[in-house]
Scaffold this motif. Structure first.
Motif, PDB file in Angstrom:
ATOM      1  N   ARG A  32       0.835  -1.243  -0.069  1.00  0.00           N
ATOM      2  CA  ARG A  32      -0.160  -0.138  -0.084  1.00  0.00           C
ATOM      3  C   ARG A  32       0.929   1.219  -0.149  1.00  0.00           C
ATOM      4  O   ARG A  32       0.522   2.315  -0.723  1.00  0.00           O
ATOM      5  CB  ARG A  32      -0.965   0.025   1.266  1.00  0.00           C
ATOM      6  CG  ARG A  32      -1.814   1.137   1.466  1.00  0.00           C
ATOM      7  CD  ARG A  32      -2.652   1.122   0.249  1.00  0.00           C
ATOM      8  NE  ARG A  32      -3.685   2.269   0.172  1.00  0.00           N
ATOM      9  CZ  ARG A  32      -4.629   2.560   0.717  1.00  0.00           C
ATOM     10  NH1 ARG A  32      -5.328   1.555   1.179  1.00  0.00           N
ATOM     11  NH2 ARG A  32      -5.221   3.770   0.691  1.00  0.00           N
ATOM     12  N   ALA A  33       1.852   1.265   0.806  1.00  0.00           N
ATOM     13  CA  ALA A  33       2.853   2.271   0.870  1.00  0.00           C
ATOM     14  C   ALA A  33       3.411   2.637  -0.398  1.00  0.00           C
ATOM     15  O   ALA A  33       3.661   3.618  -0.943  1.00  0.00           O
ATOM     16  CB  ALA A  33       3.974   2.323   1.689  1.00  0.00           C
ATOM     17  N   ALA A  34       3.870   1.486  -1.289  1.00  0.00           N
ATOM     18  CA  ALA A  34       4.515   1.668  -2.622  1.00  0.00           C
ATOM     19  C   ALA A  34       3.495   2.318  -3.471  1.00  0.00           C
ATOM     20  O   ALA A  34       3.811   2.874  -4.356  1.00  0.00           O
ATOM     21  CB  ALA A  34       5.020   0.118  -2.848  1.00  0.00           C
ATOM     22  N   ASN A  35       2.089   1.671  -3.410  1.00  0.00           N
ATOM     23  CA  ASN A  35       1.274   2.151  -4.494  1.00  0.00           C
ATOM     24  C   ASN A  35       0.847   3.620  -4.161  1.00  0.00           C
ATOM     25  O   ASN A  35       0.886   4.357  -5.107  1.00  0.00           O
ATOM     26  CB  ASN A  35      -0.016   1.033  -4.062  1.00  0.00           C
ATOM     27  CG  ASN A  35      -1.347   1.572  -5.187  1.00  0.00           C
ATOM     28  OD1 ASN A  35      -0.999   1.284  -6.333  1.00  0.00           O
ATOM     29  ND2 ASN A  35      -2.465   2.137  -4.392  1.00  0.00           N
ATOM     30  N   ASP A  36       0.786   3.750  -3.066  1.00  0.00           N
ATOM     31  CA  ASP A  36       0.604   5.347  -2.445  1.00  0.00           C
ATOM     32  C   ASP A  36       1.614   6.354  -3.147  1.00  0.00           C
ATOM     33  O   ASP A  36       1.345   7.332  -3.786  1.00  0.00           O
ATOM     34  CB  ASP A  36       0.144   5.728  -1.053  1.00  0.00           C
ATOM     35  CG  ASP A  36      -0.969   5.333  -0.633  1.00  0.00           C
ATOM     36  OD1 ASP A  36      -1.896   4.718  -1.625  1.00  0.00           O
ATOM     37  OD2 ASP A  36      -1.448   5.061   0.727  1.00  0.00           O
ATOM     38  N   ALA A  37       2.815   5.842  -2.791  1.00  0.00           N
ATOM     39  CA  ALA A  37       4.035   6.631  -3.395  1.00  0.00           C
ATOM     40  C   ALA A  37       4.231   6.732  -4.784  1.00  0.00           C
ATOM     41  O   ALA A  37       4.310   8.009  -5.458  1.00  0.00           O
ATOM     42  CB  ALA A  37       5.234   6.070  -2.867  1.00  0.00           C
ATOM     43  N   LEU A  38       3.878   5.681  -5.525  1.00  0.00           N
ATOM     44  CA  LEU A  38       4.148   5.647  -6.977  1.00  0.00           C
ATOM     45  C   LEU A  38       2.829   6.370  -7.751  1.00  0.00           C
ATOM     46  O   LEU A  38       3.019   7.187  -8.580  1.00  0.00           O
ATOM     47  CB  LEU A  38       3.687   4.240  -7.656  1.00  0.00           C
ATOM     48  CG  LEU A  38       5.115   3.416  -7.394  1.00  0.00           C
ATOM     49  CD1 LEU A  38       4.898   1.975  -7.867  1.00  0.00           C
ATOM     50  CD2 LEU A  38       6.012   4.099  -8.204  1.00  0.00           C
ATOM     51  N   LEU A  42       3.515   9.716  -9.759  1.00  0.00           N
ATOM     52  CA  LEU A  42       3.111   9.590 -11.439  1.00  0.00           C
ATOM     53  C   LEU A  42       1.983   9.842 -11.566  1.00  0.00           C
ATOM     54  O   LEU A  42       1.693  10.594 -12.970  1.00  0.00           O
ATOM     55  CB  LEU A  42       3.019   7.773 -11.647  1.00  0.00           C
ATOM     56  CG  LEU A  42       4.312   7.106 -11.356  1.00  0.00           C
ATOM     57  CD1 LEU A  42       4.035   5.567 -11.674  1.00  0.00           C
ATOM     58  CD2 LEU A  42       5.201   7.685 -12.429  1.00  0.00           C
ATOM     59  N   ILE A  43       0.847  10.446 -10.616  1.00  0.00           N
ATOM     60  CA  ILE A  43      -0.393  10.864 -11.079  1.00  0.00           C
ATOM     61  C   ILE A  43      -0.618  12.345 -10.414  1.00  0.00           C
ATOM     62  O   ILE A  43      -0.846  13.306 -11.446  1.00  0.00           O
ATOM     63  CB  ILE A  43      -1.702   9.961 -10.688  1.00  0.00           C
ATOM     64  CG1 ILE A  43      -1.438   8.528 -11.407  1.00  0.00           C
ATOM     65  CG2 ILE A  43      -3.002  10.702 -11.032  1.00  0.00           C
ATOM     66  CD1 ILE A  43      -2.497   7.446 -10.905  1.00  0.00           C
ATOM     67  N   HIS A  44      -0.534  12.336  -9.048  1.00  0.00           N
ATOM     68  CA  HIS A  44      -0.820  13.590  -8.556  1.00  0.00           C
ATOM     69  C   HIS A  44       0.358  14.844  -9.174  1.00  0.00           C
ATOM     70  O   HIS A  44      -0.155  15.803  -9.288  1.00  0.00           O
ATOM     71  CB  HIS A  44      -1.024  13.371  -7.091  1.00  0.00           C
ATOM     72  CG  HIS A  44      -2.321  12.534  -6.878  1.00  0.00           C
ATOM     73  ND1 HIS A  44      -3.347  12.813  -7.424  1.00  0.00           N
ATOM     74  CD2 HIS A  44      -2.336  11.433  -5.993  1.00  0.00           C
ATOM     75  CE1 HIS A  44      -4.225  11.708  -6.898  1.00  0.00           C
ATOM     76  NE2 HIS A  44      -3.524  10.988  -6.204  1.00  0.00           N
ATOM     77  N   ASP A  45       1.656  14.547  -8.941  1.00  0.00           N
ATOM     78  CA  ASP A  45       2.450  15.346  -9.133  1.00  0.00           C
ATOM     79  C   ASP A  45       2.485  15.806 -10.487  1.00  0.00           C
ATOM     80  O   ASP A  45       2.748  17.005 -10.868  1.00  0.00           O
ATOM     81  CB  ASP A  45       3.801  15.004  -8.687  1.00  0.00           C
ATOM     82  CG  ASP A  45       3.976  14.928  -7.083  1.00  0.00           C
ATOM     83  OD1 ASP A  45       3.088  15.113  -6.423  1.00  0.00           O
ATOM     84  OD2 ASP A  45       4.955  14.124  -6.526  1.00  0.00           O
ATOM     85  N   ARG A  46       2.164  14.918 -11.372  1.00  0.00           N
ATOM     86  CA  ARG A  46       2.272  15.303 -12.907  1.00  0.00           C
ATOM     87  C   ARG A  46       1.076  16.307 -13.054  1.00  0.00           C
ATOM     88  O   ARG A  46       1.275  17.007 -13.879  1.00  0.00           O
ATOM     89  CB  ARG A  46       2.120  13.866 -13.574  1.00  0.00           C
ATOM     90  CG  ARG A  46       2.172  14.257 -15.134  1.00  0.00           C
ATOM     91  CD  ARG A  46       2.006  13.080 -15.881  1.00  0.00           C
ATOM     92  NE  ARG A  46       3.327  12.644 -16.131  1.00  0.00           N
ATOM     93  CZ  ARG A  46       3.529  11.222 -16.537  1.00  0.00           C
ATOM     94  NH1 ARG A  46       2.654  10.390 -16.518  1.00  0.00           N
ATOM     95  NH2 ARG A  46       4.695  10.753 -16.393  1.00  0.00           N
ATOM     96  N   ALA A  47      -0.070  15.828 -12.662  1.00  0.00           N
ATOM     97  CA  ALA A  47      -1.358  16.881 -12.753  1.00  0.00           C
ATOM     98  C   ALA A  47      -0.887  18.149 -11.953  1.00  0.00           C
ATOM     99  O   ALA A  47      -1.192  19.283 -12.768  1.00  0.00           O
ATOM    100  CB  ALA A  47      -2.510  16.120 -12.070  1.00  0.00           C
ATOM    101  N   ASP A  48      -0.201  18.278 -10.938  1.00  0.00           N
ATOM    102  CA  ASP A  48       0.075  19.559 -10.590  1.00  0.00           C
ATOM    103  C   ASP A  48       1.126  20.274 -11.505  1.00  0.00           C
ATOM    104  O   ASP A  48       0.985  21.705 -11.580  1.00  0.00           O
ATOM    105  CB  ASP A  48       0.731  19.461  -9.033  1.00  0.00           C
ATOM    106  CG  ASP A  48      -0.487  18.949  -8.023  1.00  0.00           C
ATOM    107  OD1 ASP A  48      -1.620  19.047  -8.270  1.00  0.00           O
ATOM    108  OD2 ASP A  48      -0.059  18.556  -7.120  1.00  0.00           O
TER     109      ASP A  48
END
Length: 119
Positions: A32-38, A42-48
């Protein structure tokens, strides 16, 4: 229901320790930690990042638009001043041919402008 895909990851020691620390800190499993970090990277930081890029570009466009507006105001005032001077030095109009003479003066003015634009 979300589908999950099982992956086998080979992490270097530093990354594995950081992931382990993150999982313990947040009370999550390693998966879960790996999934959240990725997901965050990969998704939230890219959108920002995309939103920040768009905002910066819109700000630049806005600045260009303001500069063009100022330039257009200067050009308009310059043209008005030139037209006033042109008609002042073109001489007075004769009373009986006011309309014809004004039209001829304006056509001459437009011809001069056209010659200047053509180069």
């Amino acid at each position: 229901m979300t589908t999950r895909k099982q992956l086998t990851l080979h992490l270097d020691d530093t990354t594995a320790r950081a992931l382990d620390h993150e999982a313990k800190l947040r009370g999550l499993t390693l998966s879960r930690a790996a999934n959240d970090a990725l997901k965050r990277v990969l998704i939230h930081d890219r959108a920002d990042a995309i939103a920040d890029t768009i905002k910066a570009r819109l700000d630049r466009l806005d600045q260009r638009d303001l500069a063009r507006g100022r330039d257009m105001a200067i050009l308009r005032e310059t043209l008005l001043a030139f037209v006033r001077i042109w008609f002042t030095y073109a001489g007075p109009l004769e009373r009986e041919d006011d309309d014809d003479q004004a039209e001829a003066l304006f056509d001459a003015f437009l011809d001069e402008v056209a010659r200047g634009v053509r180069g």
